[in-house]
Design a protein around this motif. Sequence first.
Motif, mmCIF file in Angstrom:
data_model
loop_
_atom_site.group_PDB
_atom_site.id
_atom_site.type_symbol
_atom_site.label_atom_id
_atom_site.label_comp_id
_atom_site.label_asym_id
_atom_site.label_seq_id
_atom_site.Cartn_x
_atom_site.Cartn_y
_atom_site.Cartn_z
ATOM 1 N N THR A 19 7.655 -41.399 29.668
ATOM 2 C CA THR A 19 8.048 -42.432 28.708
ATOM 3 C C THR A 19 8.355 -43.763 29.386
ATOM 4 N N THR A 20 8.553 -43.763 30.698
ATOM 5 C CA THR A 20 8.728 -45.001 31.465
ATOM 6 C C THR A 20 7.825 -44.954 32.695
ATOM 7 N N THR A 33 8.549 -45.425 35.691
ATOM 8 C CA THR A 33 9.192 -44.852 36.880
ATOM 9 C C THR A 33 9.179 -43.333 36.886
ATOM 10 N N HIS A 35 1.171 -43.874 32.977
ATOM 11 C CA HIS A 35 1.664 -44.865 32.022
ATOM 12 C C HIS A 35 0.780 -46.098 32.131
ATOM 13 N N GLN A 91 5.179 -43.378 24.519
ATOM 14 C CA GLN A 91 4.999 -44.358 25.587
ATOM 15 C C GLN A 91 4.881 -45.789 25.070
#
Length: 269
Positions: free
Chosen positions: A63-64, A66, A92, A120
């Motif tokens: 979702t990020t 990182t 991503h 996302q």
Amino acid sequence: MKNGYRITDAHAHVFPDKIAEKATEGISHFYDLPMEYHGRVAEMLENGMAAGVDHFLICSPATTVTQVHSINSFLASCAAAYPMCTAFGTLHPYADHVADDFEQLQQLHLCGVKLHPDFQNFPIDDPRAYPMYDMIQSSGLPILMHMGDARSDFSHPYRLAMVLRQFPKLRLIAAHFGGWGQWKEANAILQPDERLRFDTSSSLPFLPPEEIRKLISHFGAENCFFGVDYPMWDYDAELERFFALGLTDGENRAILSENLDAFLGKANK
């Protein structure tokens, strides 16, 4: 096995034990739906295999930007520890270092890429995602793409159709029969071909059997995979729903395992 059929769950989300319950709660809040399980690998294997599932395609979208490396390392470790698991990594599209992320994914020998545009927060056909698609297309790895949402059109079938036109060799599994809650639109817009497949996940509880049979007829049983969307649904209940469709023996064998085996075999050549 169940009823004489080898069974693969083509759509299972898993998380490290220490964050599994929190991650599953987040999914529950996102969809305002209760979760049957907690997202732990051991729990998936115990309950899935008790219900007759022989193999699992596991994934977890980042979702990020990182999260990508740690998620891919976790999924690779699961596949190494459990031979009944095939792992799709994640990327991503807005990461500055998406090429490095994809290189790591390939070095870990992950078998595909899981994307979830709604988690996302990117439209499938955003041009900023095109460099990512180009890399994936060049590799031959397939994408497992979440499709459909009631609150946004990020994963609407028309956006996927746009991407498929732009990337004619991109191999892709359109989850949830091509559009959760947008099944009519998926039926009208998406057509199966040698690179596009569909899974049954999170669809059987929402549609009457006759509508599921129509979707399978439209997309072709040879192009569909059985998926449970663990940890969302109960394995026994999903298999009961599937067998209640009354498909032929050949259709059952194809959808429950043979189609995905063939699709991944092509990807891994």
